[in-house]
Scaffold this active site. Structure first.
Site, PDB file in Angstrom:
ATOM      1  N   TYR A  57       1.092  -1.236   0.044  1.00  9.48           N
ATOM      2  CA  TYR A  57       0.014  -0.193   0.334  1.00  9.48           C
ATOM      3  C   TYR A  57       1.165   1.329   0.245  1.00  9.48           C
ATOM      4  O   TYR A  57       1.873   1.370   0.555  1.00  9.48           O
ATOM      5  CB  TYR A  57      -0.704  -0.193   1.295  1.00  9.48           C
ATOM      6  CG  TYR A  57      -1.422   1.375   1.292  1.00  9.48           C
ATOM      7  CD1 TYR A  57      -2.302   1.633   0.287  1.00  9.48           C
ATOM      8  CD2 TYR A  57      -1.427   2.136   2.262  1.00  9.48           C
ATOM      9  CE1 TYR A  57      -3.405   3.216   1.021  1.00  9.48           C
ATOM     10  CE2 TYR A  57      -1.583   3.719   2.266  1.00  9.48           C
ATOM     11  CZ  TYR A  57      -3.129   3.725   1.444  1.00  9.48           C
ATOM     12  OH  TYR A  57      -3.450   4.862   1.384  1.00  9.48           O
ATOM     13  N   HIS A 104      -1.523  17.244  -2.769  1.00  3.83           N
ATOM     14  CA  HIS A 104      -1.613  17.541  -1.653  1.00  3.83           C
ATOM     15  C   HIS A 104      -1.649  19.175  -0.433  1.00  3.83           C
ATOM     16  O   HIS A 104      -2.082  19.069   0.024  1.00  3.83           O
ATOM     17  CB  HIS A 104      -1.346  16.120  -0.419  1.00  3.83           C
ATOM     18  CG  HIS A 104      -2.738  15.308  -0.371  1.00  3.83           C
ATOM     19  ND1 HIS A 104      -2.297  14.986  -2.094  1.00  3.83           N
ATOM     20  CD2 HIS A 104      -2.598  14.060  -0.144  1.00  3.83           C
ATOM     21  CE1 HIS A 104      -3.084  13.405  -2.071  1.00  3.83           C
ATOM     22  NE2 HIS A 104      -3.004  13.281  -0.871  1.00  3.83           N
ATOM     23  N   ASN A 216       2.254  11.398   5.941  1.00  7.70           N
ATOM     24  CA  ASN A 216       1.171  11.061   6.538  1.00  7.70           C
ATOM     25  C   ASN A 216       1.809  10.975   7.944  1.00  7.70           C
ATOM     26  O   ASN A 216       1.977  10.282   8.612  1.00  7.70           O
ATOM     27  CB  ASN A 216       0.632   9.660   6.505  1.00  7.70           C
ATOM     28  CG  ASN A 216      -0.139   9.118   6.747  1.00  7.70           C
ATOM     29  OD1 ASN A 216      -0.313   7.776   7.038  1.00  7.70           O
ATOM     30  ND2 ASN A 216      -1.379   9.822   6.455  1.00  7.70           N
ATOM     31  N   TYR A 352     -17.355  33.679  44.967  1.00  8.58           N
ATOM     32  CA  TYR A 352     -17.409  32.942  44.464  1.00  8.58           C
ATOM     33  C   TYR A 352     -15.422  33.029  43.857  1.00  8.58           C
ATOM     34  O   TYR A 352     -14.536  32.174  43.825  1.00  8.58           O
ATOM     35  CB  TYR A 352     -17.738  32.074  43.288  1.00  8.58           C
ATOM     36  CG  TYR A 352     -19.047  31.452  44.396  1.00  8.58           C
ATOM     37  CD1 TYR A 352     -19.127  31.154  46.068  1.00  8.58           C
ATOM     38  CD2 TYR A 352     -19.928  30.695  43.348  1.00  8.58           C
ATOM     39  CE1 TYR A 352     -19.992  30.987  46.395  1.00  8.58           C
ATOM     40  CE2 TYR A 352     -21.424  30.097  44.576  1.00  8.58           C
ATOM     41  CZ  TYR A 352     -21.051  29.888  45.793  1.00  8.58           C
ATOM     42  OH  TYR A 352     -22.086  29.792  46.922  1.00  8.58           O
ATOM     43  N   ARG A 355     -12.712  33.115  46.497  1.00  4.22           N
ATOM     44  CA  ARG A 355     -12.490  31.818  47.582  1.00  4.22           C
ATOM     45  C   ARG A 355     -12.815  30.363  46.087  1.00  4.22           C
ATOM     46  O   ARG A 355     -12.287  29.730  47.093  1.00  4.22           O
ATOM     47  CB  ARG A 355     -14.030  31.956  48.311  1.00  4.22           C
ATOM     48  CG  ARG A 355     -14.643  30.767  49.110  1.00  4.22           C
ATOM     49  CD  ARG A 355     -15.488  30.811  49.980  1.00  4.22           C
ATOM     50  NE  ARG A 355     -16.792  31.143  49.899  1.00  4.22           N
ATOM     51  CZ  ARG A 355     -18.324  30.925  49.565  1.00  4.22           C
ATOM     52  NH1 ARG A 355     -17.657  30.044  50.290  1.00  4.22           N
ATOM     53  NH2 ARG A 355     -18.620  31.826  49.594  1.00  4.22           N
ATOM     54  N   PHE A 408      -2.030   7.786  12.388  1.00  2.00           N
ATOM     55  CA  PHE A 408      -2.719   8.822  11.886  1.00  2.00           C
ATOM     56  C   PHE A 408      -4.117   9.416  11.691  1.00  2.00           C
ATOM     57  O   PHE A 408      -3.744  10.819  12.124  1.00  2.00           O
ATOM     58  CB  PHE A 408      -2.377   8.554  10.351  1.00  2.00           C
ATOM     59  CG  PHE A 408      -3.403   8.203   9.699  1.00  2.00           C
ATOM     60  CD1 PHE A 408      -4.609   8.403   9.682  1.00  2.00           C
ATOM     61  CD2 PHE A 408      -3.273   7.257   9.578  1.00  2.00           C
ATOM     62  CE1 PHE A 408      -5.898   7.129   8.874  1.00  2.00           C
ATOM     63  CE2 PHE A 408      -3.998   5.439   8.436  1.00  2.00           C
ATOM     64  CZ  PHE A 408      -5.501   6.208   8.747  1.00  2.00           C
ATOM     65  N   GLU A 495     -11.874   7.343   4.113  1.00  2.00           N
ATOM     66  CA  GLU A 495     -11.844   8.098   5.293  1.00  2.00           C
ATOM     67  C   GLU A 495     -13.047   8.535   5.833  1.00  2.00           C
ATOM     68  O   GLU A 495     -13.042   9.592   5.633  1.00  2.00           O
ATOM     69  CB  GLU A 495     -10.357   8.998   5.240  1.00  2.00           C
ATOM     70  CG  GLU A 495      -9.005   8.513   4.325  1.00  2.00           C
ATOM     71  CD  GLU A 495      -7.988   9.384   3.852  1.00  2.00           C
ATOM     72  OE1 GLU A 495      -8.688  10.783   3.840  1.00  2.00           O
ATOM     73  OE2 GLU A 495      -7.563   9.566   3.532  1.00  2.00           O
TER      74      GLU A 495
END
Length: 633
Positions: A57, A104, A216, A352, A355, A408, A495
């Site tokens: 791959y 990309h 990646n 508050y 405190r 990834f 994906e």
């Protein structure tokens, strides 16, 4: 940004401190030679499998939704009538890796700051040093040389969905290595090839899986998140300092900070926050001061003071006497405290925002600590795909040595950032509430409205400072929605679930800046309030120290007439107040708070009357951003 420090990268020992040293301190990196042997072993293993024709791959197949397509021995385009008009260099396997990077690199928006990009480079180099990615030593050395030459690729901020890692932004890093894209070199933006040339470097060509190895992974979200955590660490300490200065300005109560109190609910951040504020207040003569000693602000009048020293003051002070016939049912209280109402309310606890500061600040600290735990693991993790295990010699098939997995996916980082993202507005909100209490005469325990005398009704004082803080808190709150809960599938649904961790971490880094602004505004306001509180108390002390109880009595309303049966008691109690005020040599804040206050006053003066405040605000925000006030404390 220059540094002669070298950080050795071996893939397993990078710390956040080292990352920051390279990203923000200008340190360089060097590669551990022993680990480089593992890097080369994985590259050689991959080359051997390719030569044997094993389908792998991302090496001999396409990527993502193209994973089912095997690369052929030659280009089908070469069979076009008249030949292939496009003749790239190298084989189809080389073209695959090259195209992965150049197609990309499609992010948009303004470029990331230099520190983010340098951090991305460090992270990518370090993870590749683990030797499970198939990258060659020569390629890794070229990436390192680019970092050490201070070439900063132009990486637009937006475009990663956080799985498969930060593909688009990491491609903007890698494309410069190939001689493409753009980069900053010595502050100038130029084509990537020109940046390499000026630095004396040559572009490279990618080999098997190297495109995937470079783009990646989780380096963008990890870089932005790690730098955000570094910034937030200082802001957590700054928030404790701001709270301490505000508590001193209120002459507040320390009971809610006590160690034995927090031992009963020992959340780590809560315990630490309480301890830090206790330390910051060490030496204060304002904290736990008896109620009756604290005068209330009164507007200045020409006849308010008699001595030259006090005539320079821009305020008057006063108390109200509580007659004996109004003390019924409260005798025990008035046996302990003198019957004078000044600035402090007769109540044993603060609001508050004061405190509960340890509980709130501490919870944010715990969110930060959890994110640090996650990010420290990720700094030395392998996050690309597929993963290469050349030492698995018992494997029967290549799928047992080249394994497709999901490292990834940025969800561990994304959820950690979601937690921090929700915590930041909480810390900003409690800071703004303290600031608001300081300027509101209904809640600031006897300080002037908006921390200005305003004798002529022309002054606004610190009124609008609170407006700005409120606007920032609202903006932070509306940005706190977690990006990690909204996945938008990509790559034709190959994906089908992504983390959006890059957006999450980028948001947190941006939000830290506005959190710093809110804390800066609180410190700016608290410094003004602290000056008033100290000066008012010390004016009362000087008046008492002169021994003239009548001068002090003149500051007290509701006093009985001399022929009243209560007059003798009044005189005795005024004399007791005079003695009590004179007992303390000086009324002042804690030592650390005083140092921080002094640093602020070196740059920003006390505001006696209205003036342009924009310069003050810019200055205090800059001081907080570079940690100058925190360092002084």
């Amino acid at each position: 940004m220059t540094s002669h420090e070298f950080i050795t990268l071996d893939g397993s020992s990078l710390t956040r401190k080292q990352l920051v040293a390279v990203a923000r301190g200008g340190a360089s990196v060097e590669l551990d030679p022993n680990q480089l042997a593992r890097v080369q072993r994985a590259a050689d293993f991959l080359a051997d499998k390719v030569s044997c024709g094993e389908p792998t791959y991302g090496v001999t197949t396409g990527f993502g939704s193209n994973a089912d397509k095997l690369l052929g021995a030659h280009r089908l385009r070469d069979e076009l009538p008249g030949g292939n008009p496009h003749q790239p260099e190298g084989t189809l396997l080389d073209e695959l890796q090259h195209n992965l990077i150049i197609t990309h690199a499609v992010c948009v928006g303004k470029p990331f700051a230099e520190d983010v990009v340098r951090a991305m480079l460090v992270i990518r180099i370090n993870t590749l040093m683990r030797g499970h990615s198939g990258i060659r030593v020569s390629t890794l050395q070229a990436l390192t040389a680019m970092l050490n030459a201070s070439i900063v690729p132009v990486v637009p901020e937006k475009g990663s969905v956080g799985a498969s890692g930060d593909l688009a932004p990491l491609s903007h890093l890698a494309i410069v290595l190939l001689g493409g894209g753009e980069a900053f070199y010595r502050g100038e933006r130029m084509p990537g090839a020109e940046a390499l040339k000026r630095a004396g470097l040559e572009p490279i060509r990618l080999s098997f899986k190297e495109g995937l190895a470079l783009n990646n992974g989780t380096a963008q979200m990890l870089a932005t998140g790690a730098l955000a955590l570094d910034t937030l660490e200082r802001l957590l300490d700054t928030a404790d300092l701001a709270a301490a200065m505000t508590l001193d300005a209120f002459a507040g109560r320390s009971g809610a900070l006590r160690e034995e109190v927090h031992a009963l609910r020992p959340h780590p951040g809560q315990v630490e926050a309480a301890a830090r504020v206790r330390d910051l207040l060490e030496g204060s003569t304002l904290i736990d001061i008896p109620y009756h000693l604290v005068p209330r602000f009164r507007q200045w009048a020409a006849d308010a003071w008699s001595t030259p020293e006090d005539q320079a003051l821009s305020f008057d002070i006063g108390w109200e006497w509580v007659p004996a016939n109004q003390r019924h049912g409260r005798e025990a209280f008035y046996n302990r405290f003198l019957p004078f109402k000044g600035g402090k309310k007769h109540q044993p606890q603060d609001a508050y925002s004061l405190r509960c500061m340890p509980q709130v600040h501490g919870a944010v600290r715990d969110a930060w600590a959890q994110a640090c735990r996650v990010f420290d693991i990720e700094l030395n993790a392998v996050t690309d795909n597929p993963l290469i295990f050349p030492d698995n010699e018992a494997a029967q098939f290549i799928e047992e040595q080249v394994i497709s997995a999901g490292h990834f996916h940025g969800m561990p980082l994304a959820l950690a950032m979601s937690y921090v993202k929700a915590a930041i507005p909480v810390l900003a909100s409690i800071s703004e509430r303290r600031l608001n209490k300081l300027v509101d005469p209904a809640t600031n325990d006897g300080l002037p409205a908006f921390l200005t005398g305003n004798e002529d009704a022309t002054d606004s004082g610190f009124m609008i400072v609170q407006y700005t803080a409120a606007a920032l808190v609202n903006d932070l709150a509306t940005r706190a929605h977690p990006a990690s809960v909204y996945s938008v599938p990509t790559s034709a649904n190959a994906e089908d679930h992504v983390s959006m961790g890059a957006n999450e971490a980028r948001h947190v880094l941006d939000m830290c800046e506005d959190l710093g602004h809110v804390l800066a505004l609180e410190l700016y306001t608290a410094a003004q309030a602290l000056d008033y509180r100290q000066e008012m108390l010390n004016a009362a002390r000087r008046l008492a120290a002169r021994g003239d109880w009548r001068a002090l009595a003149a500051k007290i309303t509701n006093a009985p007439r001399e022929d009243s049966p209560h007059h003798v008691q009044f005189v005795a109690e005024v004399k007791a107040l005079t003695a009590a005020l004179a007992e303390v040599g000086d009324y002042h804040a804690g030592a650390a708070v005083r140092r921080a206050h002094e640093r602020l006053r070196q740059h920003i003066g006390f505001m006696h009357r209205d003036r342009a405040m924009d310069g003050d605000v810019r200055t205090v925000c800059e001081l907080i951003a570079r940690g100058a006030v925190l360092d002084a404390a």
